[in-house]
Design a protein around this motif. Structure first.
Motif, PDB file in Angstrom:
ATOM      1  N   ALA A  75       0.830  -1.205   0.000  1.00 22.36           N
ATOM      2  CA  ALA A  75       0.000   0.000   0.000  1.00 22.36           C
ATOM      3  C   ALA A  75       0.861   1.250   0.000  1.00 22.36           C
ATOM      4  N   GLY A  76       0.261   2.356  -0.429  1.00 21.98           N
ATOM      5  CA  GLY A  76       0.926   3.639  -0.316  1.00 21.98           C
ATOM      6  C   GLY A  76       1.057   4.074   1.134  1.00 21.98           C
ATOM      7  N   THR A  77       0.092   3.693   1.970  1.00 21.51           N
ATOM      8  CA  THR A  77       0.171   3.908   3.416  1.00 21.51           C
ATOM      9  C   THR A  77      -0.443   2.713   4.134  1.00 21.51           C
ATOM     10  N   VAL A  78       0.002   2.475   5.364  1.00 17.63           N
ATOM     11  CA  VAL A  78      -0.604   1.451   6.205  1.00 17.63           C
ATOM     12  C   VAL A  78      -1.551   2.090   7.221  1.00 17.63           C
ATOM     13  N   ILE A  79      -1.096   3.170   7.844  1.00 19.79           N
ATOM     14  CA  ILE A  79      -1.968   3.963   8.708  1.00 19.79           C
ATOM     15  C   ILE A  79      -2.007   5.376   8.144  1.00 19.79           C
ATOM     16  N   THR A  80      -3.209   5.866   7.861  1.00 16.00           N
ATOM     17  CA  THR A  80      -3.400   7.231   7.370  1.00 16.00           C
ATOM     18  C   THR A  80      -4.241   7.993   8.384  1.00 16.00           C
ATOM     19  N   VAL A  81      -3.772   9.194   8.747  1.00 14.35           N
ATOM     20  CA  VAL A  81      -4.468  10.030   9.719  1.00 14.35           C
ATOM     21  C   VAL A  81      -4.673  11.404   9.101  1.00 14.35           C
ATOM     22  N   LEU A  82      -5.930  11.789   8.856  1.00 15.95           N
ATOM     23  CA  LEU A  82      -6.245  13.072   8.246  1.00 15.95           C
ATOM     24  C   LEU A  82      -7.246  13.833   9.106  1.00 15.95           C
ATOM     25  N   ASN A  83      -6.861  15.043   9.521  1.00 16.97           N
ATOM     26  CA  ASN A  83      -7.745  15.900  10.315  1.00 16.97           C
ATOM     27  C   ASN A  83      -8.245  15.164  11.563  1.00 16.97           C
ATOM     28  N   SER A  84      -7.364  14.409  12.212  1.00 14.62           N
ATOM     29  CA  SER A  84      -7.774  13.537  13.320  1.00 14.62           C
ATOM     30  C   SER A  84      -6.631  13.330  14.302  1.00 14.62           C
ATOM     31  N   GLN A 106       1.039   8.056   7.387  1.00 18.29           N
ATOM     32  CA  GLN A 106       0.854   9.399   6.849  1.00 18.29           C
ATOM     33  C   GLN A 106      -0.011  10.202   7.811  1.00 18.29           C
ATOM     34  N   ILE A 107       0.492  11.374   8.210  1.00 16.49           N
ATOM     35  CA  ILE A 107      -0.216  12.230   9.159  1.00 16.49           C
ATOM     36  C   ILE A 107      -0.379  13.605   8.522  1.00 16.49           C
ATOM     37  N   GLY A 108      -1.608  14.102   8.457  1.00 17.38           N
ATOM     38  CA  GLY A 108      -1.778  15.405   7.843  1.00 17.38           C
ATOM     39  C   GLY A 108      -3.219  15.863   7.799  1.00 17.38           C
ATOM     40  N   HIS A 109      -3.508  16.694   6.820  1.00 17.85           N
ATOM     41  CA  HIS A 109      -4.838  17.277   6.651  1.00 17.85           C
ATOM     42  C   HIS A 109      -5.270  17.147   5.198  1.00 17.85           C
ATOM     43  N   PHE A 128       9.473  -0.323  13.741  1.00 19.29           N
ATOM     44  CA  PHE A 128       9.247  -0.197  12.300  1.00 19.29           C
ATOM     45  C   PHE A 128      10.468  -0.785  11.606  1.00 19.29           C
ATOM     46  N   LYS A 129      10.263  -1.912  10.927  1.00 20.95           N
ATOM     47  CA  LYS A 129      11.401  -2.647  10.381  1.00 20.95           C
ATOM     48  C   LYS A 129      11.162  -3.056   8.931  1.00 20.95           C
ATOM     49  N   ASN A 130      12.149  -2.761   8.095  1.00 20.50           N
ATOM     50  CA  ASN A 130      12.169  -3.246   6.702  1.00 20.50           C
ATOM     51  C   ASN A 130      10.919  -2.844   5.917  1.00 20.50           C
ATOM     52  N   ASN A 131      10.501  -1.614   6.115  1.00 14.62           N
ATOM     53  CA  ASN A 131       9.403  -1.058   5.331  1.00 14.62           C
ATOM     54  C   ASN A 131       9.954  -0.185   4.207  1.00 14.62           C
ATOM     55  N   ASP A 132       9.336  -0.242   3.035  1.00 11.51           N
ATOM     56  CA  ASP A 132       9.599   0.783   2.039  1.00 11.51           C
ATOM     57  C   ASP A 132       9.077   2.115   2.581  1.00 11.51           C
ATOM     58  N   GLY A 133       9.747   3.211   2.232  1.00 10.64           N
ATOM     59  CA  GLY A 133       9.210   4.515   2.598  1.00 10.64           C
ATOM     60  C   GLY A 133       9.474   4.899   4.040  1.00 10.64           C
ATOM     61  N   TYR A 134       8.588   5.741   4.604  1.00 15.42           N
ATOM     62  CA  TYR A 134       8.860   6.402   5.871  1.00 15.42           C
ATOM     63  C   TYR A 134       7.564   6.945   6.463  1.00 15.42           C
ATOM     64  N   ILE A 135       7.648   7.443   7.698  1.00 17.66           N
ATOM     65  CA  ILE A 135       6.550   8.204   8.267  1.00 17.66           C
ATOM     66  C   ILE A 135       6.588   9.603   7.660  1.00 17.66           C
ATOM     67  N   GLN A 136       5.450  10.057   7.158  1.00 19.61           N
ATOM     68  CA  GLN A 136       5.373  11.397   6.585  1.00 19.61           C
ATOM     69  C   GLN A 136       4.378  12.236   7.378  1.00 19.61           C
TER      70      GLN A 136
END
Length: 218
Positions: A75-84, A106-109, A128-136
């Motif tokens: 997935a592009g994200t595993v946990i997505t947090v928007l306006n929350s 992903q954390i944002g609005h 957090f181990k051996n994941n593509d990408g990062y916390i944004q």
């Protein structure tokens, strides 16, 4: 009306969400529209979606996630947090992959949702181990994210933060992460990043310099 839901010892395995241009993205588990949810001892394994292969939290909602396991999601994200708001504690996320850019959290609005002032994100005691990408993080000026007592190992960077808010990293170990661009450890474009009592060592980057940190804001 706000919902109050608990998900205990649940398993979400091999679910697929089809992404269509112009339509709203949905997660494997959704917490939305002023909802409050608790996830304890749950597993999210081999789910496939554009955004939120684990949990999608949006529109003035709040999720408490404890002792959960996220593995081999595509997935592009595993946990997505928007306006929350959200809290993630004592949980493990590993093996996330996606053909394109991955922000495993992903954390944002979202400008299409009602604005929430002062969103709070807490990550404590997680691996957090051996994941593509990062916390944004792309936040607003009153937003605060705290990351503590956590390990980042073998990811495509630990954290990329942007926006106007504040992020605290305390008692974390950030090592052996690698990116194809700048900074395999921590990278910021805006806002404030405070790093305390943490190990940031042995991270690498293909492009140019600053393999550990990259930002005037650190």
């Amino acid at each position: 009306f706000t919902s109050q839901n608990q998900y205990l010892n649940c398993k979400y395995i091999n679910n697929t969400q089809v992404f269509e241009v112009g339509r709203e993205s949905y997660g494997t588990a959704e917490v939305r529209s002023e909802a409050n949810a608790v996830f304890k001892n749950c597993e999210f394994i081999e789910n496939k979606t554009f955004s939120g292969a684990g949990i999608f939290i949006k529109i003035h909602s709040n999720a408490f996630i404890e002792n959960c396991y996220f593995k081999d999601n595509e997935a592009g994200t595993v946990i997505t947090v928007l306006n929350s708001d959200f809290t993630l504690v004592n949980s493990t996320m590993e093996g996330t992959q996606y053909p394109y850019q991955v922000n495993y959290i992903q954390i944002g609005h979202n400008k299409n949702f009602p604005y929430k002032k002062g969103s709070i994100g807490i990550i404590d005691g997680c691996s957090f181990k051996n994941n593509d990408g990062y916390i944004q993080i792309v936040d607003k000026i009153d937003d605060v994210t705290s990351i503590s007592n956590s390990l980042f190992f073998g990811n495509g960077r630990a954290l990329l933060r942007d926006g106007e808010g504040t992020t605290y990293i305390t008692n974390a170990t950030i090592t052996k992460n690698h990116t194809w661009e700048h900074s395999g450890g921590l990278k910021t474009y805006g806002g404030k990043l405070h790093v305390r009592n943490s190990i940031v060592y042995g991270n690498t980057a293909d492009y140019c310099c600053s393999p550990e940190f990259s930002s005037p804001g650190v």
